[in-house]
Design a protein around this motif. Structure first.
Motif: not given
Length: 111
Positions: A58-65, A68-70, A75-76
């Motif tokens: 879940n942290l990886k997804i949060i950091f990616h959003l 990486d995606k800004g 919004g996340a």
């Protein structure tokens, strides 16, 4: 077929290990824990946080959003609330493709 080394995974990761893994301060992880409902690390009697592999994903997804995606924090949050299953699936695909890329680069370098 080359030998495939198994990844050793732990049941719980400490706050320090997670901070090193993501190369961030522990305060940022504590902040994200308060902001995102999907992060629910276990706490012992002393208050030390222990993260499960699911929390790490879940942290990886949060950091990616966010990185990486800004996405903004709000919004996340909205994205995760509406698309949690889709984001987990897409993150699994991305991580498997990255590991395949790493393997192919290693093979190329050995040639």
């Amino acid at each position: 077929m080359p030998y495939k080394e198994r990844e050793i995974s732990k049941m719980y990761y400490t706050m320090g290990e997670v901070a090193i893994l993501f190369d961030v301060n522990q305060s940022l992880i504590r902040f994200y824990e308060k902001e995102f409902d999907v992060l629910q690390p276990k706490k012992n009697k002393k208050g030390n946080r222990y993260f499960t592999p699911e929390d790490i994903e879940n942290l990886k997804i949060i950091f990616h959003l966010i990185r990486d995606k800004g996405y903004t924090l709000n919004g996340a949050k909205e994205y995760l609330k509406n698309n949690m299953a889709d984001s987990k699936d897409s993150h699994r695909v991305i991580s498997s493709l990255e590991s395949l890329k790493k393997f192919l680069i290693e093979v190329r370098d050995q040639l």
